[in-house]
Design a protein around this motif. Structure first.
Motif, mmCIF file in Angstrom:
data_model
loop_
_atom_site.group_PDB
_atom_site.id
_atom_site.type_symbol
_atom_site.label_atom_id
_atom_site.label_comp_id
_atom_site.label_asym_id
_atom_site.label_seq_id
_atom_site.Cartn_x
_atom_site.Cartn_y
_atom_site.Cartn_z
ATOM 1 N N ILE A 175 -8.429 -2.072 13.576
ATOM 2 C CA ILE A 175 -7.006 -2.366 13.715
ATOM 3 C C ILE A 175 -6.337 -1.245 14.495
ATOM 4 O O ILE A 175 -6.778 -0.096 14.450
ATOM 5 C CB ILE A 175 -6.353 -2.529 12.312
ATOM 6 N N LYS A 176 -5.277 -1.573 15.227
ATOM 7 C CA LYS A 176 -4.565 -0.571 16.014
ATOM 8 C C LYS A 176 -3.372 0.021 15.279
ATOM 9 O O LYS A 176 -2.874 1.076 15.657
ATOM 10 C CB LYS A 176 -4.106 -1.178 17.343
ATOM 11 N N ASN A 177 -2.905 -0.638 14.244
ATOM 12 C CA ASN A 177 -1.769 -0.123 13.489
ATOM 13 C C ASN A 177 -2.118 1.227 12.870
ATOM 14 O O ASN A 177 -3.217 1.423 12.369
ATOM 15 C CB ASN A 177 -1.389 -1.123 12.394
ATOM 16 N N THR A 178 -1.177 2.184 12.906
ATOM 17 C CA THR A 178 -1.468 3.538 12.447
ATOM 18 C C THR A 178 -1.281 3.748 10.945
ATOM 19 O O THR A 178 -1.661 4.784 10.420
ATOM 20 C CB THR A 178 -0.573 4.558 13.175
ATOM 21 N N GLY A 179 -0.709 2.781 10.252
ATOM 22 C CA GLY A 179 -0.484 2.945 8.820
ATOM 23 C C GLY A 179 -1.551 2.266 7.990
ATOM 24 O O GLY A 179 -2.290 1.416 8.474
ATOM 25 N N ASN A 180 -1.665 2.650 6.713
ATOM 26 C CA ASN A 180 -2.624 1.979 5.845
ATOM 27 C C ASN A 180 -1.940 0.919 4.988
ATOM 28 O O ASN A 180 -2.604 0.109 4.351
ATOM 29 C CB ASN A 180 -3.352 2.987 4.947
ATOM 30 N N THR A 181 -0.599 0.889 5.010
ATOM 31 C CA THR A 181 0.129 -0.120 4.231
ATOM 32 C C THR A 181 -0.192 -1.518 4.729
ATOM 33 O O THR A 181 -0.333 -2.451 3.927
ATOM 34 C CB THR A 181 1.645 0.126 4.330
ATOM 35 N N ILE A 182 -0.324 -1.680 6.039
ATOM 36 C CA ILE A 182 -0.609 -2.988 6.610
ATOM 37 C C ILE A 182 -1.960 -3.507 6.137
ATOM 38 O O ILE A 182 -2.148 -4.707 5.928
ATOM 39 C CB ILE A 182 -0.573 -2.932 8.163
ATOM 40 N N ILE A 183 -2.921 -2.609 5.916
ATOM 41 C CA ILE A 183 -4.247 -3.020 5.456
ATOM 42 C C ILE A 183 -4.158 -3.566 4.039
ATOM 43 O O ILE A 183 -4.755 -4.596 3.714
ATOM 44 C CB ILE A 183 -5.234 -1.845 5.542
ATOM 45 N N ARG A 184 -3.391 -2.895 3.202
ATOM 46 C CA ARG A 184 -3.222 -3.381 1.831
ATOM 47 C C ARG A 184 -2.466 -4.718 1.827
ATOM 48 O O ARG A 184 -2.762 -5.607 1.030
ATOM 49 C CB ARG A 184 -2.476 -2.334 0.995
ATOM 50 N N THR A 185 -1.506 -4.858 2.727
ATOM 51 C CA THR A 185 -0.775 -6.121 2.836
ATOM 52 C C THR A 185 -1.717 -7.272 3.175
ATOM 53 O O THR A 185 -1.598 -8.378 2.630
ATOM 54 C CB THR A 185 0.318 -6.011 3.920
ATOM 55 N N ILE A 186 -2.666 -7.010 4.080
ATOM 56 C CA ILE A 186 -3.622 -8.044 4.497
ATOM 57 C C ILE A 186 -4.400 -8.578 3.306
ATOM 58 O O ILE A 186 -4.475 -9.793 3.079
ATOM 59 C CB ILE A 186 -4.592 -7.479 5.559
ATOM 60 N N PHE A 187 -4.979 -7.681 2.530
ATOM 61 C CA PHE A 187 -5.865 -8.127 1.457
ATOM 62 C C PHE A 187 -5.106 -8.585 0.218
ATOM 63 O O PHE A 187 -5.557 -9.494 -0.498
ATOM 64 C CB PHE A 187 -6.874 -7.030 1.128
ATOM 65 N N GLU A 188 -3.944 -8.013 -0.034
ATOM 66 C CA GLU A 188 -3.122 -8.496 -1.145
ATOM 67 C C GLU A 188 -2.653 -9.923 -0.897
ATOM 68 O O GLU A 188 -2.495 -10.713 -1.835
ATOM 69 C CB GLU A 188 -1.926 -7.566 -1.353
ATOM 70 N N HIS A 189 -2.448 -10.255 0.377
ATOM 71 C CA HIS A 189 -2.034 -11.607 0.733
ATOM 72 C C HIS A 189 -3.077 -12.636 0.305
ATOM 73 O O HIS A 189 -2.732 -13.779 -0.040
ATOM 74 C CB HIS A 189 -1.799 -11.698 2.241
ATOM 75 N N PHE A 190 -4.351 -12.222 0.309
ATOM 76 C CA PHE A 190 -5.435 -13.123 -0.090
ATOM 77 C C PHE A 190 -5.972 -12.790 -1.493
ATOM 78 O O PHE A 190 -7.069 -13.219 -1.865
ATOM 79 C CB PHE A 190 -6.569 -13.057 0.937
ATOM 80 N N ASN A 191 -5.170 -12.027 -2.248
ATOM 81 C CA ASN A 191 -5.470 -11.710 -3.651
ATOM 82 C C ASN A 191 -6.722 -10.848 -3.842
ATOM 83 O O ASN A 191 -7.517 -11.071 -4.759
ATOM 84 C CB ASN A 191 -5.590 -12.998 -4.480
ATOM 85 N N TYR A 192 -6.870 -9.850 -3.006
ATOM 86 C CA TYR A 192 -7.938 -8.873 -3.178
ATOM 87 C C TYR A 192 -7.316 -7.484 -3.353
ATOM 88 O O TYR A 192 -6.337 -7.154 -2.685
ATOM 89 C CB TYR A 192 -8.865 -8.829 -1.955
ATOM 90 N N ASP A 193 -7.896 -6.714 -4.260
ATOM 91 C CA ASP A 193 -7.484 -5.321 -4.412
ATOM 92 C C ASP A 193 -8.456 -4.441 -3.635
ATOM 93 O O ASP A 193 -9.651 -4.730 -3.563
ATOM 94 C CB ASP A 193 -7.503 -4.900 -5.889
ATOM 95 N N ILE A 194 -7.944 -3.367 -3.068
ATOM 96 C CA ILE A 194 -8.792 -2.429 -2.338
ATOM 97 C C ILE A 194 -9.242 -1.319 -3.290
ATOM 98 O O ILE A 194 -8.419 -0.603 -3.859
ATOM 99 C CB ILE A 194 -8.036 -1.809 -1.139
ATOM 100 N N LEU A 195 -10.545 -1.196 -3.463
ATOM 101 C CA LEU A 195 -11.098 -0.159 -4.329
ATOM 102 C C LEU A 195 -11.347 1.135 -3.566
ATOM 103 O O LEU A 195 -11.235 2.221 -4.116
ATOM 104 C CB LEU A 195 -12.414 -0.649 -4.961
ATOM 105 N N SER A 196 -11.692 0.996 -2.299
ATOM 106 C CA SER A 196 -11.988 2.172 -1.483
ATOM 107 C C SER A 196 -11.650 1.892 -0.033
ATOM 108 O O SER A 196 -11.933 0.809 0.479
ATOM 109 C CB SER A 196 -13.479 2.539 -1.607
#
Length: 275
Positions: free
Chosen positions: A221-242
């Motif tokens: 991904i080109k976005n510089t933040g990590n918030t967008i990554i959490r938004t992606i997976f939360e949208h599909f009901n996944y939690d990020i463990l690492s």
């Protein structure tokens, strides 16, 4: 404009001198320094500041200043001998300049450090690179306190702009472990792009990690933040463990142990500028 005061009366006129009761001008004391000649050791003459930034020579800087190409704190300065104070914003032909040596520091961030330059936030990434350079570097983008991986620091505005350009920015590669196996249908939706609250979310690439469970994926991904990554997976009901940033463009964690940093080589920097 310097204002000189003497006696009890007010001066009138730019070059007014203090007067005695008899109306005669007093000679200044030989031990008295004119306010116009006092200077702070941290102040720098504007032409030297411009020259030290790498824009031009000091003699050429005088010409640029005289023609109105240099502004300090938003105001065009044409005065020869003007001194720049610490914290002043200096721009040449609209672009901000800085006389500090350009520095490019690549950190392999461990967990437990906040990506911030603010004090009072506990352990921060600035603590890890405190001895890397005397230049005032800042991190590009963010990694959460519990995230790890590569983080680039610099004081080069041109490089920062390259990263923050969402269309032509620099790709970052993340190794992500999720709470559940990522369904193939969700992987395809992420790859094709989707909307969250009317905003289109796009990634460069997403795939399963070879030899690992479907919980582990690689995401570019080109976005510089990590918030967008959490938004992606939360949208599909996944939690990020690492979450681990394993590459920034062509830069990898090779020879950088966790918690350590290195300066970019000339070749690495030149390649980064061409991305």
């Amino acid at each position: 404009m310097n204002r000189q005061q003497g006696g009890k009366g007010k001066t009138s006129g730019r070059h007014a001198k203090p007067f005695s009761k008899q109306g005669k001008a007093k000679a200044p004391s030989p031990n008295t320094k004119s306010p116009s000649k006092t200077s702070n050791k941290d102040e720098v003459r504007l032409n030297k500041y411009v020259a030290n930034s790498g824009v031009c020579s000091r003699r050429e800087a005088d010409v640029h200043i005289a023609t109105g190409l240099v502004a300090v704190n938003g105001k065009v300065i044409t005065e020869m001998g003007y001194k720049v104070k610490p914290g002043d914003e200096v721009r040449y032909d609209g672009a901000r300049i800085n006389p500090e040596s350009k520095a490019y520091v690549l950190l392999n961030k461990p967990k437990g450090f906040a990506t911030t330059t603010s004090e009072g936030k506990g352990r921060t990434v600035m603590d890890l690179v405190a001895n890397a350079t005397n230049s005032k570097i800042k991190p590009i983008g963010r990694l959460g306190r519990n995230s790890k991986g590569l983080l680039l620091f610099t004081n080069d505005d041109a490089i920062v702009k390259k990263f923050t350009n969402s269309k032509n920015g620099v790709t970052r590669l993340f190794h992500i472990e999720l709470s559940n196996n990522l369904k193939l249908e969700d992987l395809k939706k992420i790859q094709n792009g989707f909307k969250v609250e009317g905003k289109l979310i796009e990634v460069e690439e997403i795939s399963y990690i070879d030899g690992a469970s479907k919980k582990e994926v690689g995401l570019k991904i080109k976005n510089t933040g990590n918030t967008i990554i959490r938004t992606i997976f939360e949208h599909f009901n996944y939690d990020i463990l690492s979450l681990d940033c394993v590459a920034i463009g062509h830069l990898t964690k090779k020879d950088i142990p966790r918690g350590h940093w290195k300066h970019l080589t000339t070749q690495e920097l030149n390649t980064l500028k061409m991305l």
